[in-house]
Design a protein around this motif. Structure first.
Motif, PDB file in Angstrom:
ATOM      1  N   LEU A  35      32.266  23.970  -8.734  1.00 48.33           N
ATOM      2  CA  LEU A  35      30.863  24.068  -8.316  1.00 48.33           C
ATOM      3  C   LEU A  35      30.010  24.716  -9.388  1.00 48.33           C
ATOM      4  O   LEU A  35      30.452  25.614 -10.129  1.00 48.33           O
ATOM      5  CB  LEU A  35      30.770  24.848  -7.006  1.00 48.33           C
ATOM      6  CG  LEU A  35      31.161  24.019  -5.775  1.00 48.33           C
ATOM      7  CD1 LEU A  35      31.497  24.919  -4.598  1.00 48.33           C
ATOM      8  CD2 LEU A  35      30.045  23.059  -5.416  1.00 48.33           C
ATOM      9  N   MET A  89      34.469  20.084  -2.444  1.00 50.10           N
ATOM     10  CA  MET A  89      33.628  20.340  -3.612  1.00 50.10           C
ATOM     11  C   MET A  89      34.357  21.297  -4.545  1.00 50.10           C
ATOM     12  O   MET A  89      34.631  22.449  -4.169  1.00 50.10           O
ATOM     13  CB  MET A  89      32.287  20.929  -3.176  1.00 50.10           C
ATOM     14  CG  MET A  89      31.567  20.083  -2.148  1.00 50.10           C
ATOM     15  SD  MET A  89      29.906  20.692  -1.777  1.00 50.10           S
ATOM     16  CE  MET A  89      30.278  22.281  -1.056  1.00 50.10           C
ATOM     17  N   VAL A 123      27.929  14.514  -9.226  1.00 48.26           N
ATOM     18  CA  VAL A 123      29.092  15.128  -8.573  1.00 48.26           C
ATOM     19  C   VAL A 123      30.381  14.349  -8.810  1.00 48.26           C
ATOM     20  O   VAL A 123      31.450  14.789  -8.368  1.00 48.26           O
ATOM     21  CB  VAL A 123      28.864  15.315  -7.057  1.00 48.26           C
ATOM     22  CG1 VAL A 123      27.555  16.058  -6.805  1.00 48.26           C
ATOM     23  CG2 VAL A 123      28.889  13.982  -6.322  1.00 48.26           C
ATOM     24  N   VAL A 145      24.620  12.513  -1.813  1.00 50.00           N
ATOM     25  CA  VAL A 145      25.713  13.094  -2.593  1.00 50.00           C
ATOM     26  C   VAL A 145      26.922  12.169  -2.601  1.00 50.00           C
ATOM     27  O   VAL A 145      27.505  11.881  -3.644  1.00 50.00           O
ATOM     28  CB  VAL A 145      26.110  14.466  -2.032  1.00 50.00           C
ATOM     29  CG1 VAL A 145      27.331  15.015  -2.765  1.00 50.00           C
ATOM     30  CG2 VAL A 145      24.941  15.438  -2.114  1.00 50.00           C
ATOM     31  N   ASP A 193      24.414  22.947  -7.835  1.00 45.54           N
ATOM     32  CA  ASP A 193      24.871  22.377  -6.573  1.00 45.54           C
ATOM     33  C   ASP A 193      24.311  23.148  -5.378  1.00 45.54           C
ATOM     34  O   ASP A 193      24.512  22.739  -4.229  1.00 45.54           O
ATOM     35  CB  ASP A 193      26.406  22.399  -6.495  1.00 45.54           C
ATOM     36  CG  ASP A 193      27.058  21.492  -7.518  1.00 45.54           C
ATOM     37  OD1 ASP A 193      28.068  21.916  -8.126  1.00 45.54           O
ATOM     38  OD2 ASP A 193      26.572  20.361  -7.721  1.00 45.54           O
TER      39      ASP A 193
END
Length: 116
Positions: free
Chosen positions: A85, A82, A63, A47, A89
């Motif tokens: 979202l 994060m 991302v 990620v 995810d």
């Protein structure tokens, strides 16, 4: 060696979560730190990664612009902010510490579920 993740949970689409990883038992400042994730039936994927000195973070295309990796060498922690979202995810997120691709440590993971 221990990597302990926290901060996962259930969040609605468009929401935010902040994952944290607390490290102990190794020379944290020497290691590149990463977050990986694995969704059911899928391979584990990278990620985000941040180098030992905190520079040059890199992100998976999926991302970019939504997630931010950071580290605090004094506190021996690495975080993943994060935002925005999406259901895709949803996965178990793992903290990884790596040195020279020889020394490689993993946490137990924390579940992130994005659902309405």
């Amino acid at each position: 060696v221990q990597l302990v993740e926290s901060g996962g949970g259930l969040v609605q689409p468009g929401g935010s979560l902040r994952l944290s990883c607390a490290a102990s038992g190794f020379t944290f400042t020497s290691y590149d730190m990463s977050w990986y994730r694995q969704a059911p039936g899928k391979e584990r994927e990278l990620v985000a990664i941040i180098t030992s000195n905190g520079g040059s973070p890199n992100y998976a295309d999926s991302v970019k612009g939504r997630f931010t990796i950071s580290r605090d060498n004094a506190k021996r922690t690495v975080n993943l902010q994060m935002n925005s979202l999406k259901p895709e995810d949803t996965a178990k997120y793992y903290c990884n510490a790596n040195l020279w691709r020889v020394y490689d440590y993993w946490g137990q993971g924390t579940q992130v579920t994005v659902s309405s």
